[in-house]
Design a protein around this motif. Structure first.
Motif, short mmCIF file in Angstrom:
data_model
loop_
_atom_site.label_atom_id
_atom_site.label_comp_id
_atom_site.label_asym_id
_atom_site.label_seq_id
_atom_site.Cartn_x
_atom_site.Cartn_y
_atom_site.Cartn_z
N TYR A 1 0.77 -1.20 0.06
CA TYR A 1 -0.01 -0.15 -0.16
C TYR A 1 0.71 1.31 -0.05
CZ TYR A 1 -3.54 -3.38 1.16
OH TYR A 1 -4.48 -4.25 1.05
N ILE A 2 2.07 1.21 0.80
CA ILE A 2 3.04 2.30 0.73
C ILE A 2 3.39 2.80 -0.67
CG2 ILE A 2 5.04 3.26 1.47
CD1 ILE A 2 4.48 1.78 4.09
N PHE A 3 3.70 1.60 -1.46
CA PHE A 3 4.28 1.60 -2.73
C PHE A 3 3.14 2.32 -3.73
CE2 PHE A 3 5.43 0.31 -6.96
CZ PHE A 3 6.66 0.92 -6.94
N LEU A 4 1.91 1.85 -3.65
CA LEU A 4 0.83 2.62 -4.42
C LEU A 4 0.48 4.14 -4.06
CD1 LEU A 4 -2.03 -0.04 -4.17
CD2 LEU A 4 -0.51 0.39 -5.94
N ILE A 5 0.90 4.27 -2.73
CA ILE A 5 0.82 5.79 -2.49
C ILE A 5 2.07 6.35 -3.14
CG2 ILE A 5 1.06 7.46 -0.31
CD1 ILE A 5 -0.01 5.39 1.34
N PHE A 6 3.28 5.94 -3.28
CA PHE A 6 4.45 6.20 -3.67
C PHE A 6 3.96 6.56 -5.23
CE2 PHE A 6 8.23 5.54 -6.15
CZ PHE A 6 8.95 6.41 -5.91
N MET A 7 3.49 5.75 -5.83
CA MET A 7 3.36 6.10 -7.39
C MET A 7 2.18 7.16 -7.39
SD MET A 7 3.13 2.03 -8.58
CE MET A 7 3.00 2.35 -10.17
N ALA A 8 1.16 7.20 -6.73
CA ALA A 8 0.12 8.46 -6.53
C ALA A 8 0.86 9.68 -6.34
CB ALA A 8 -0.86 8.11 -5.55
N TRP A 9 1.92 9.68 -5.53
CA TRP A 9 2.67 10.83 -5.41
C TRP A 9 3.22 11.32 -6.77
CZ3 TRP A 9 2.47 15.00 -2.19
CH2 TRP A 9 3.31 15.67 -2.32
N ILE A 10 3.91 10.35 -7.56
CA ILE A 10 4.40 10.60 -8.81
C ILE A 10 3.39 11.49 -9.49
CG2 ILE A 10 5.51 9.81 -10.90
CD1 ILE A 10 6.58 7.26 -9.27
N VAL A 11 2.16 11.06 -9.50
CA VAL A 11 1.21 11.60 -10.52
C VAL A 11 0.89 12.92 -10.15
CG1 VAL A 11 -1.08 11.35 -11.38
CG2 VAL A 11 0.22 9.28 -11.11
N ILE A 12 0.80 13.19 -8.66
CA ILE A 12 0.58 14.44 -8.13
C ILE A 12 1.86 15.38 -8.49
CG2 ILE A 12 0.38 15.75 -6.08
CD1 ILE A 12 -0.95 13.42 -4.71
N SER A 13 3.09 14.84 -8.54
CA SER A 13 4.10 15.84 -8.77
C SER A 13 4.13 16.02 -10.35
CB SER A 13 5.53 14.71 -8.37
OG SER A 13 6.45 15.51 -9.01
N ARG B 1 18.25 10.98 -7.27
CA ARG B 1 17.06 11.41 -8.30
C ARG B 1 15.84 11.55 -7.78
NH1 ARG B 1 15.38 7.11 -13.03
NH2 ARG B 1 13.67 8.61 -13.70
N ILE B 2 15.42 10.68 -6.99
CA ILE B 2 14.10 10.76 -6.51
C ILE B 2 14.01 12.12 -5.67
CG2 ILE B 2 12.44 9.77 -4.70
CD1 ILE B 2 13.48 6.98 -5.48
N ILE B 3 14.92 12.28 -5.00
CA ILE B 3 15.05 13.67 -4.27
C ILE B 3 14.64 14.83 -5.15
CG2 ILE B 3 16.08 15.61 -2.75
CD1 ILE B 3 17.48 13.10 -1.31
N ALA B 4 15.47 14.64 -6.30
CA ALA B 4 15.26 16.10 -7.40
C ALA B 4 13.86 15.85 -8.05
CB ALA B 4 16.49 15.76 -8.29
N GLU B 5 13.48 14.80 -8.37
CA GLU B 5 12.35 14.51 -9.10
C GLU B 5 10.99 14.44 -8.45
OE1 GLU B 5 14.56 12.45 -12.81
OE2 GLU B 5 12.90 11.24 -11.88
N LEU B 6 10.78 13.94 -7.15
CA LEU B 6 9.69 13.81 -6.54
C LEU B 6 9.69 14.60 -5.00
CD1 LEU B 6 9.30 10.08 -7.04
CD2 LEU B 6 8.28 11.90 -8.34
N GLY B 7 10.70 15.46 -5.02
CA GLY B 7 10.75 16.04 -3.80
C GLY B 7 11.39 15.25 -2.45
N PHE B 8 11.36 16.05 -1.42
CA PHE B 8 11.68 15.23 -0.17
C PHE B 8 10.57 14.23 0.35
CE2 PHE B 8 15.07 18.24 -0.17
CZ PHE B 8 16.07 17.65 0.26
N VAL B 9 9.19 14.62 -0.04
CA VAL B 9 8.13 13.75 0.27
C VAL B 9 8.20 12.58 -0.38
CG1 VAL B 9 5.78 13.62 0.09
CG2 VAL B 9 6.62 15.80 0.97
N GLY B 10 8.55 12.55 -1.57
CA GLY B 10 8.54 11.56 -2.51
C GLY B 10 9.77 10.43 -1.93
N PHE B 11 10.80 11.16 -1.57
CA PHE B 11 11.96 10.35 -0.92
C PHE B 11 11.47 9.76 0.21
CE2 PHE B 11 15.74 9.95 1.67
CZ PHE B 11 16.65 9.09 0.94
N ILE B 12 10.69 10.34 0.99
CA ILE B 12 10.32 9.97 2.31
C ILE B 12 9.44 8.72 2.00
CG2 ILE B 12 9.14 10.18 4.26
CD1 ILE B 12 9.94 13.03 4.40
N LEU B 13 8.57 8.72 1.04
CA LEU B 13 7.54 7.52 0.89
C LEU B 13 8.30 6.31 0.37
CD1 LEU B 13 4.69 9.49 -0.91
CD2 LEU B 13 4.62 8.28 1.16
#
Length: 536
Positions: A74-86, A433-445
């Motif tokens: 479920y956390i990975f699904l949230i991570f993918m949803a965050w990519i869409v939001i980003s 790269r995740i920090i750059a492209e998805l921000g620190f929120v994406g990296f935390i996920l």
């Protein structure tokens, strides 16, 4: 359809085994314009057919699609949803920017496709394992090791060429000349062979392959029923990794050995604790003997090994000093006047050695990697919440690259926008790269996903090692080592592409359920299971 439907699952299993067999072939030169970075992976073609036949088996009622009821899933699904939001937040930038003839939105879509490919692979290995039960893992390990034997065979060809073993040079040169253009992204066979990469694209790609392989060999030295074969394979593996002179190879080997050793000493029976002590002593002796006694390398290989182990110790001050030495060499050549060919042989050798000190070696690679990683961090600092959007690291590279890094010729090339520079700038670290492209929120996920997966799998490891069962303990610890090794690969490789990530995730999801369904859940293992007698 009914007549052929019984063959779908066997065909899916056959192509999965083929994908494991060709896993080290990660530098294929074909279809790159159509499939981009994923085209270089031979396993992509085999695993795609395996998934296709599994889907056909599902449609014919011979297989099912299940989703793991795990927090990590479920956390990975949230991570993918965050990519869409980003990407939605950065949509104006994605629609208006291009680099090297490639629009930002196209790059983002392609990178999302690579990530989805990985996610589908994780679900496929999870469902295939559920369909075949735990017995199929024995088949998984067998084809993984057969692929390693093929890798070893080609490594012997490269070792002959690296050390110029005269009697075998003509034969090995012919083999290398015939196969190299098809194994190393079309690299000419005449390209100087200094570091070992075998059938992998380059030495660093050998490290990516070793991240999956090393834990299964080292765990076999501890839990295998025929330990002699694992000790022999371990020696050849260490030889290959050392001759690759690659930081990723050293990282994954160290991570695998340390993780498996630690948890075996923590939870396993006394017999396995003795085995793991023998294994780690043997590993240390192999590394020592290889680095000290290879032909013409008693000091050279040891120096290279230590220089690569210091690979993350670069600083801007060292970058400036390198640039100064480079200017000195350029000035020396300008004053000399005549071309290099008009020097005497001794003068040519001296100039080439001076140039190689400036432009080659571990220091050059360290500067390139550190420059790219620092650039990614600077992009993340400028876009801390949503990041710049998936796949956008290269588009902002020129704007955020540190001044000290621009003295390097490779980083200068990555800043160029001319169409002749078609290759995309490497990011060298998936985590930055995740920090750059998805921000620190994406990296935390991303980090929370791996922590959750680690905690879930730790319960599986504890279950099997405390029960003293060799077969389940072998696979649970090997997958734990593989997970830690792949996270280390994320420090030196910037792609979601490596299949090792997704094989590991899918099998860990399955093995957790297997442990939970055993009598006593994840506290006690399934004593007396009929599968325990299988040879590891």
């Amino acid at each position: 359809m009914n007549k052929i439907s019984p063959y779908f699952m066997p065909l899916s299993l056959i192509f999965t085994c083929l994908a494991l067999l060709v896993l080290p072939f990660n530098g294929l030169p074909w279809l790159r314009l159509l499939l981009h970075e994923i085209a270089r992976e031979a396993s992509f073609y085999a695993i795609s057919l395996a998934i296709l036949f599994y889907v056909l088996a599902m449609l014919s009622g011979k297989a099912r699609l299940e989703f793991p009821a795990r927090k990590s899933f479920y956390i990975f699904l949230i991570f993918m949803a965050w990519i869409v939001i980003s990407d939605l937040v950065n949509l104006p930038h994605l629609l208006s920017t291009s680099f090297r003839g490639r629009p930002s939105i196209v790059r983002s879509v392609l990178q999302m496709a690579v990530l989805m490919y990985g996610f589908v692979n994780a679900l496929f290995f999870y469902n295939l394992s559920r369909q075949q039960s735990v017995d199929w893992l024995f088949l998984f390990k067998r084809f993984l090791l057969i692929g390693f034997i093929v890798t070893c065979a080609y490594s012997l060809v490269e070792i002959v060429l690296i050390y110029k073993i005269t009697p075998l040079m003509p034969l090995c040169a012919a083999i290398h000349g015939s196969l190299s253009p098809y194994l190393h992204l079309g690299l000419p066979a005449e390209f100087p062979l200094v570091r070992l990469s075998s059938i992998c694209y380059e030495p660093a790609s050998l490290g990516v392959y070793a991240a999956v392989l090393t834990p299964f060999i080292y765990a076999g030295m501890v839990y295998g029923s025929c330990k002699k074969k694992y000790y022999i394979m371990a020696f050849f593996l260490y030889l290959m990794l050392i001759l690759s002179i690659s930081r990723s190879s050293y990282l994954v080997a160290a991570a695998s050995v340390l993780v498996i050793t630690f948890f075996t000493l923590l939870w396993a029976d006394k017999m396995y604790k003795r085995h793991v002590l023998f294994a780690i002593v043997y590993s240390a002796l192999c590394v020592l003997l290889i680095t000290m006694f290879l032909p013409d390398s008693k000091h050279k290989n040891l120096y290279r090994l230590t220089s690569v182990m210091r690979s993350f110790g670069w600083s801007p001050k060292q970058a400036y000093s390198q640039r100064i030495r480079q200017i000195q060499v350029e000035e020396k050549r300008k004053r000399a006047g005549p071309p290099l060919q008009k020097y005497s042989e001794e003068e040519q050798k001296a100039v080439k050695e001076e140039i190689s000190k400036v432009a080659g070696g571990a220091k050059e690679s360290n500067l390139i990697r550190l420059g790219h990683m620092m650039t990614s961090l600077r992009i993340g600092m400028a876009h801390p919440v949503f990041g710049a959007g998936l796949g956008q690291d290269g588009y902002l590279f020129k704007e955020y690259v540190p001044q000290w890094a621009t003295y390097n010729w490779w980083i200068k090339k990555d800043m160029e926008e001319e169409m002749q520079f078609k290759a995309w700038p490497e990011t060298y670290s998936l985590h930055t790269r995740i920090i750059a492209e998805l921000g620190f929120v994406g990296f935390i996920l991303w980090a929370v996903f791996w922590v959750a997966l680690f905690v879930e799998h730790l319960a599986t490891v504890k279950t099997f090692t405390r029960a003293g069962e060799a077969y389940p303990s072998y696979f649970s610890l090997a997958l734990l080592g593989s997970m830690c090794s792949m996270l280390c690969i994320g420090l030196v490789n910037g792609s979601f592409r490596p299949l090792g990530y997704w094989i590991t995730v899918g099998l860990i999801w399955f093995l957790y359920e297997y442990a939970v369904q055993a009598p006593g859940g994840t506290e006690t293992a399934h004593a007396g299971n009929k599968r325990d007698h299988l040879r590891v």
